[in-house]
Design a protein around this motif. Structure first.
Motif, short mmCIF file in Angstrom:
data_model
loop_
_atom_site.label_atom_id
_atom_site.label_comp_id
_atom_site.label_asym_id
_atom_site.label_seq_id
_atom_site.Cartn_x
_atom_site.Cartn_y
_atom_site.Cartn_z
N PHE A 432 0.89 -1.16 0.00
CA PHE A 432 0.00 0.00 0.00
C PHE A 432 0.93 1.21 0.00
O PHE A 432 1.32 1.70 1.05
CB PHE A 432 -0.90 0.00 1.24
N THR A 433 1.29 1.67 -1.18
CA THR A 433 2.36 2.65 -1.27
C THR A 433 2.00 3.98 -0.62
O THR A 433 2.88 4.69 -0.14
CB THR A 433 2.76 2.88 -2.74
N HIS A 434 0.71 4.34 -0.58
CA HIS A 434 0.36 5.63 0.03
C HIS A 434 0.68 5.65 1.51
O HIS A 434 0.86 6.70 2.10
CB HIS A 434 -1.12 5.95 -0.20
N ALA A 435 0.76 4.46 2.13
CA ALA A 435 1.11 4.36 3.54
C ALA A 435 2.52 3.83 3.73
O ALA A 435 2.93 3.57 4.86
CB ALA A 435 0.12 3.43 4.26
N GLY A 436 3.26 3.68 2.65
CA GLY A 436 4.61 3.14 2.74
C GLY A 436 4.63 1.72 3.26
O GLY A 436 5.61 1.29 3.88
N VAL A 437 3.56 0.96 3.03
CA VAL A 437 3.40 -0.37 3.60
C VAL A 437 3.84 -1.44 2.61
O VAL A 437 3.41 -1.44 1.45
CB VAL A 437 1.94 -0.63 4.02
N PHE A 438 4.68 -2.36 3.09
CA PHE A 438 5.12 -3.52 2.32
C PHE A 438 4.99 -4.73 3.23
O PHE A 438 5.64 -4.80 4.27
CB PHE A 438 6.55 -3.33 1.83
N LEU A 439 4.11 -5.65 2.85
CA LEU A 439 3.80 -6.76 3.75
C LEU A 439 4.24 -8.09 3.18
O LEU A 439 4.37 -8.27 1.98
CB LEU A 439 2.32 -6.78 4.10
#
Length: 853
Positions: A432-439
């Motif tokens: 979720f790039t808008h939140a800088g999230v990489f899972l």
């Protein structure tokens, strides 16, 4: 130039639609018109779900109608009027609500409920033509028009309202959105000379269309002129804007007001094209946290249906299908237990929004958008067949701050034909790039939530975001164990000065000064950026057991942190029931006298250091420096928020490896723990604290303080970073799983971990190498070397090679094995040597040389 061109195109479309607008004069036409009635009545008779829904809907409304019929005066007196300000012979003005608390909650609910009864009566008048429903709806509308018209709307363009002087954002949803719907349904009843009961005169009087029309224009104006752009705020106001615009009888005025939603934004209100621009590709979400993001798609989908009904030439579903297409995106970031990852003000729980799926499907039918009908038709079919969703169920009247739209299911939805549902496994990795999230997730082949692993690294600025730094969460034992604090009630001290700033997150605080600055409510920060990842988001994994991410973050807000950070996180599954996480966090500041604090919060009962020679002392002053600095709501904070920590105990400097255990006694009816194996270093201090409770934690931990570990590194934490192996386990005596962790180092620089585990009664050793992409590590003792960023070599007790995983690298050797790149590009590979003939999954540029022995 581009903006002006777009406006020109929209204006042309707008002019072309004038003919259709002009046709929409006979009311009702907002939710339905007279052409819809026969089809709806046939549906009620012929479709079982609609028959059941209608029966429940009518019974509930008839119960309310009976109370009204017994005494219209007493029924209307439940509306919260300000009786002290009543003028003789007039309906009193409505009470204004400046604050929202338990003391006035009952009155506020009565206000909402009465309006919702008015809507329901209007719907039933349309369907049955029974005037008793019209009279009830008209009396409710009259009471509100008279009560509100005596008030003065706020001039505060920030969030000034009318009944809610300080909160038009709320008022637009609970009052502004409902009144035009009631008017639309009873306008024809008014036009034939029907009168409304008046509380002041205690008799029936003529309904004032003039006051009503002024009210509708004012509510539309409040939405256009109050609030702010660039967030979900304009969308939450849009039901009031559009509904009240459509309630305006003057066609030219109506068109002007609708223009602010359909085509051109105001200084305070985003028009639909400016909302839609956030959705650049299929699957994009509105860039906020979970419930707010999906709320935007839900609201907008319903408005597109409504406006298409008003003007079929708009075909908004065809033009903006990406908005409803996003409605199921959040399910892809679910943990194996059904909860979702948490960042910012997002909630842990996330109920599948089937009613929104219905609207996405209905919009697809309306505009013949197969992407919507096929996707949401299949999802709804599956939910109905499994009993997860029942369209015949009448939802409760809402007490929350949202528009009331429950009857639209009956009015807009038809039976859904069969669509093929294909179960799709959630991907091993996502972003979720808008939140800088990489899972990353690894469910294993058994898919048992108790033994699955999942983690994410994240951090990004957005509306409703937190100044979290480069944060992470860890899942294990069937629950989220390594937790983000979440959020409780807005505006409170703990929310402002803990939950939404650094200390509430699993991150690193630099020089005690990490903070947000600028942007939304002064919580602005940089976004976490991806440097390397395997598998890449949504792509096939090379290994069934391994995955990793490396991310970078710049901590430069304020003036005292000025740090560069990198974080590598990996999942390593060692069997269907065992596995661990790797976390390597590098941090360095450009300022002198730097120090770095690594924070980790884990739900549980107790944090225990297992090193007997590591002694702790009570340290009451350690985190109290910012306790009393100035706090201005939504503006300045008591950063970094760790003054909320209690029972602080700290060690003297300690350089040996450390083992920590979070004991968890009440999870899944079993005792478990999160074991931490921490690579030691000079100038390290270890602190255990009790942090505030974690919101939405599983029972019994929702009301307990959260055990938290803080590791302080004096000086830089780059060449020798914070390096931790996390192992969630139900084992009490380490009979299985990780047995020991040692550092891999070269010339005094950290190079990774040597992890020894016992799996199914057999011992294995894994060498996990983590270094810069252009570096080489050589281990002469075990006879291997690696050039590249990330690799894991697994051997048994006889030093026999079991498998090799290269997440990103160029050359790996182990004894007589050589895995290399055939060109200048890096390789990604997994090679399983446990089979008689080795099996490989690798990029095409991977070359393997192995001795025949």
């Amino acid at each position: 130039m581009i903006r002006r061109f777009n406006i020109l195109i929209y204006s042309i479309c707008f002019v072309m639609s004038i003919g259709m607008y002009a046709q929409k004069m006979q009311r009702p036409f907002i939710w339905v018109d007279q052409h819809d009635k026969a089809e709806i009545l046939h549906k009620i008779k012929s479709q079982a779900w609609a028959t059941t829904f209608y029966k429940s809907f009518k019974e509930r409304t008839d119960h309310d109608l009976a109370q009204y019929s017994e005494s219209p005066e007493q029924f209307l007196k439940k509306i919260p009027f300000d009786w002290d300000k009543q003028r003789k012979g007039q309906t009193p003005p409505l009470k204004q609500f400046v604050r929202f608390n338990d003391q006035n909650a009952e009155e506020r609910f009565a206000l909402k409920k009465t309006l919702q009864i008015g809507v329901d009566c209007g719907v039933l008048y349309f369907l049955t033509e029974d005037e008793k429903y019209a009279q009830c709806a008209l009396d409710i509308l009259h009471a509100f028009v008279e009560g509100i018209s005596q008030l003065k709307p706020s001039d505060n363009t920030g969030n000034g309202g009318w009944v809610y002087p300080n909160d038009h954002l709320r008022e637009a949803r609970v009052i502004g959105a409902q009144m035009p719907i009631i008017y639309d349904f009873v306008a024809s009843y008014i036009d034939i000379g029907k009168k409304a009961y008046d509380l002041g005169k205690k008799t029936k009087v003529n309904f004032s269309k003039e006051k009503a029309q002024e009210l509708f224009k004012t509510y539309a104006r409040l939405a256009i002129e109050h609030g702010h752009r660039g967030s979900n705020w304009p969308v939450l106001e849009s039901f009031s804007l559009v509904g009240n615009a459509l309630a305006v009888d003057d066609l030219e005025e109506r068109k002007k007001l609708l223009n602010f939603y359909l085509y051109e934004s105001s200084d305070k209100q985003d028009a639909l094209p400016d909302v839609a621009i956030k959705y650049k590709k299929d699957g994009d979400v509105f860039p906020e946290t979970s419930q707010y993001s999906n709320g935007v798609a839900n609201y907008t989908t319903r408005l597109m249906i409504l406006l298409n009904k008003y003007d079929a030439g708009l075909r908004l579903g065809s033009r903006y299908y990406k908005i409803p297409f996003s409605l199921d995106r959040w399910k892809s970031v679910r943990y194996p237990n059904g909860e979702i990852i948490r960042f910012g003000d997002g909630k842990r729980t996330f109920k599948t929004p089937y009613s929104a799926y219905e609207m996405a499907y209905a919009l697809g039918v309306q505009d013949s958008v197969s992407k919507l009908t096929e996707k949401f038709g299949a999802l709804l079919n599956e939910a109905i067949s499994t009993g997860s969703y029942d369209p015949s169920h009448l939802g409760k009247r809402t007490t929350s701050a949202q528009p009331y739209w429950e009857p639209t299911r009956l009015l807009w939805l038809n039976s859904i034909p069969k669509y093929a549902y294909e179960h799709v496994e959630l991907p091993r990795t996502d972003e979720f790039t808008h939140a800088g999230v990489f899972l990353q997730r690894n469910l294993g082949t058994a898919k048992n939530p108790k033994h699955a692993l999942m983690c994410f690294v994240g951090g990004g600025h957005m509306v409703h975001g937190h100044a979290s730094g480069m944060d992470m969460e860890l899942y294990g034992l069937g629950e989220v164990l390594g937790v983000d604090n979440g959020r409780g009630s807005y505006r409170k001290d703990i929310h402002e000065n803990y939950s939404r700033i650094f200390a509430a997150h699993n991150t690193v605080i630099v020089n005690g000064a990490s903070q947000g600055e600028g942007g939304w409510v002064n919580l602005g920060m940089n976004s976490t950026k991806l440097l390397a990842m395997e598998p890449h988001p949504m792509q096939e994994a090379r290994s069934p057991w391994h995955s990793f991410t490396t991310t970078r973050f710049t901590d430069d807000r304020g003036e005292k942190a000025e740090a560069t950070q990198e974080r590598t996180m990996a999942i390593v599954k060692t069997s269907e029931t065992t596995g661990y996480y790797l976390d390597v966090f590098r941090s360095k500041s450009s300022l002198p006298n730097e120090f770095h604090d690594y924070l980790y919060h884990n739900i549980g009962d107790q944090l225990v250091f297992l090193n007997k020679d590591l002694k702790l002392k009570v340290d009451k002053e350690r985190y109290q420096a910012n306790t009393n600095i100035e706090w201005k709501q939504n503006r300045s904070y008591r950063n970094p928020g760790w003054h909320f920590f209690k029972n602080v105990q700290t060690s003297e400097p300690y350089k040996k490896d450390v083992k920590v255990q979070f004991k968890i006694k009440g999870i899944k009816k079993k005792e478990g723990s999160m074991n931490l194996f921490i690579v030691g270093n000079d100038d390290r201090e270890y602190t255990k604290v009790m942090a505030p409770k974690t919101y939405e934690a599983p029972k019994p931990y929702g009301n307990k303080l959260t055990p938290t570990l803080v590791i302080r590194q004096q000086g830089e934490a780059w060449s020798n970073p914070f390096a931790v192996v996390y192992e969630p386990t139900f084992e009490k005596d380490a009979a299985a799983g990780v047995q020991s962790v040692k550092e891999l180092e070269q010339d005094g620089v950290f190079k990774g971990f040597k992890v020894s585990s016992r799996i199914n009664g057999k011992d294995i050793t894994q060498f996990c190498v983590i270094q810069n992409d252009d570096e080489q590590y050589v281990n002469k003792e075990y006879g291997f070397s690696f050039q590249g960023h990330f690799a894991i070599i697994t051997i048994d007790t006889a030093n026999k090679l079991q498998d090799v995983y290269i997440g990103e690298g160029y050359l790996l050797t182990y004894k007589k094995l050589k895995v290399m790149a055939s060109d200048s590009k890096s390789i990604k590979a997994f090679i399983d040597f446990s089979l008689p003939k080795y099996k490989m999954n690798a990029t095409q540029n991977t070359k393997v040389d192995i001795d025949s022995e």
